[in-house]
Design an enzyme around this catalytic site. Structure first.
Site, PDB file in Angstrom:
ATOM      1  CG  HIS A 132      93.742 110.661   4.215  1.00 28.56           C
ATOM      2  ND1 HIS A 132      94.312 111.426   3.226  1.00 28.56           N
ATOM      3  CD2 HIS A 132      94.505 109.533   4.313  1.00 28.56           C
ATOM      4  CE1 HIS A 132      95.377 110.802   2.747  1.00 28.56           C
ATOM      5  NE2 HIS A 132      95.512 109.644   3.395  1.00 28.56           N
ATOM      6  CB  CYS A 133      90.079 106.621   1.958  1.00 33.60           C
ATOM      7  SG  CYS A 133      89.823 104.839   1.776  1.00 33.60           S
ATOM      8  N   PRO A 134      92.965 105.538   3.700  1.00 30.90           N
ATOM      9  CG  PRO A 134      93.260 104.062   5.480  1.00 30.90           C
ATOM     10  CD  PRO A 134      92.434 105.219   5.030  1.00 30.90           C
ATOM     11  CG  ASN A 182      98.490 106.812  -0.783  1.00 29.06           C
ATOM     12  OD1 ASN A 182      98.649 107.245   0.356  1.00 29.06           O
ATOM     13  ND2 ASN A 182      99.408 106.952  -1.725  1.00 29.06           N
ATOM     14  CG  ASN A 183      93.387 111.006  -3.239  1.00 32.39           C
ATOM     15  OD1 ASN A 183      93.751 112.051  -2.691  1.00 32.39           O
ATOM     16  ND2 ASN A 183      92.859 110.991  -4.452  1.00 32.39           N
TER      17      ASN A 183
END
Length: 297
Positions: free
Chosen positions: A122-124, A127-128
């Site tokens: 999950h990549c901040p 945001n996805n």
């Protein structure tokens, strides 16, 4: 992560990209060329803006492309090869939160509140989740960040070196000098951090390994060294060419173009001849890997 915070981070990334891309052109390169349009200036800036445009395009796709979710009511075909099982029960992997079976390489993400196909992480910053259907976009985004930042640093550095010459009229103004410093401060950390990240994901792509699977393989390596288990072959490594094609497609001319990832994300080709995943699943279950890590599950 709170939805507002996620959107705030995405907007921060967009502002950072815009600052690096356009402040350098407006306040450094344009005055350097006498604030006049010329063939030389166009030749310098057109390739840079193409790279920036591709960067924005792939970032947009990273943010808004669904990484892939398990269809409601999906069940593995237990009469065929290629599904992962739990050691204790021998049953297919099941997500208690989604109340649905999990295909191979799928994991539940607590932040997205769903099971993601071929979940990488999950990549901040987008945001996805990075999963089956947007992993190619994510790789291309990293690639064009590296290319655009390298081009940017080359342009700005050339301006700095030019100002060190004997011609006093080429010396930058105070505003130019401030913008040169700010551009270095903004761009250098980006290219260093993204560059390291890009090399890691290139290594993962060549081995057809996700970030989560990389953690699992590291755990297995530690167990092998301690003599707690025997070596097991990773079943998704098809050779570097087929590994790349499984993400970026078979047409090499389109590897740098935003294209849909091949396959459905519900089943993957295996490197071993019999297609069994029992050994991999046995080690996953023994270490609790069939239960997603706490920060993912």
């Amino acid at each position: 992560m709170h939805p507002f915070l996620g959107r705030l981070i995405v907007n921060f990334v967009l502002c950072l990209i815009c600052f690096i891309a356009y402040s350098s052109q407006i306040f450094i390169i344009w005055p350097w060329y006498g604030s006049e349009l010329s063939v030389e200036l166009v030749t310098l800036l057109v390739p840079f803006n193409i790279f920036v445009g591709l960067l924005f395009w792939n970032y947009f796709l990273c943010v808004f492309t669904d990484p892939g979710r398990v269809p409601a009511g999906w069940k593995p075909d237990t009469n065929s090869d290629g599904y992962e099982v739990k050691k204790l029960t021998g049953a297919p992997r099941f997500c208690r939160m989604c109340q649905n079976y999990k295909p191979p390489r799928a994991h539940h993400c607590r932040q997205c509140n769903k099971c993601v196909l071929r979940m990488d992480h999950h990549c901040p910053w987008i945001n996805n989740c990075v999963g089956h259907f947007n992993y190619g976009h994510f790789l291309r985004f990293l690639f064009f960040v590296d290319i655009a930042c390298s081009y940017h640093l080359a342009m700005v550095t050339k301006r700095v070196l030019n100002s060190m010459g004997p011609r006093y009229w080429d010396e930058p103004s105070t505003l130019e000098l401030v913008m040169i410093i700010l551009n270095y401060v903004a761009c250098v950390p980006v290219i260093l951090s993204v560059g390291i990240f890009s090399m890691y994901h290139l290594y993962s792509l060549l081995g057809n390994t996700t970030t989560i699977e990389g953690w699992e393989k590291d755990k297995i390596s530690i167990m092998i060294k301690k003599g707690k288990t025997r070596e097991v072959k990773f079943p998704y490594d098809l050779g570097w060419r087929r590994n790349i094609e499984s993400v970026l497609g078979t047409n090499r001319a389109l590897w740098c173009c935003p294209t849909r990832t091949p396959g459905s994300g519900l089943k993957y080709a295996l490197s071993n001849s019999d297609g069994k995943l029992i050994q991999l699943s046995t080690f996953e279950s023994r270490n609790g890997w069939d239960k997603d890590p706490e920060h993912l599950a």
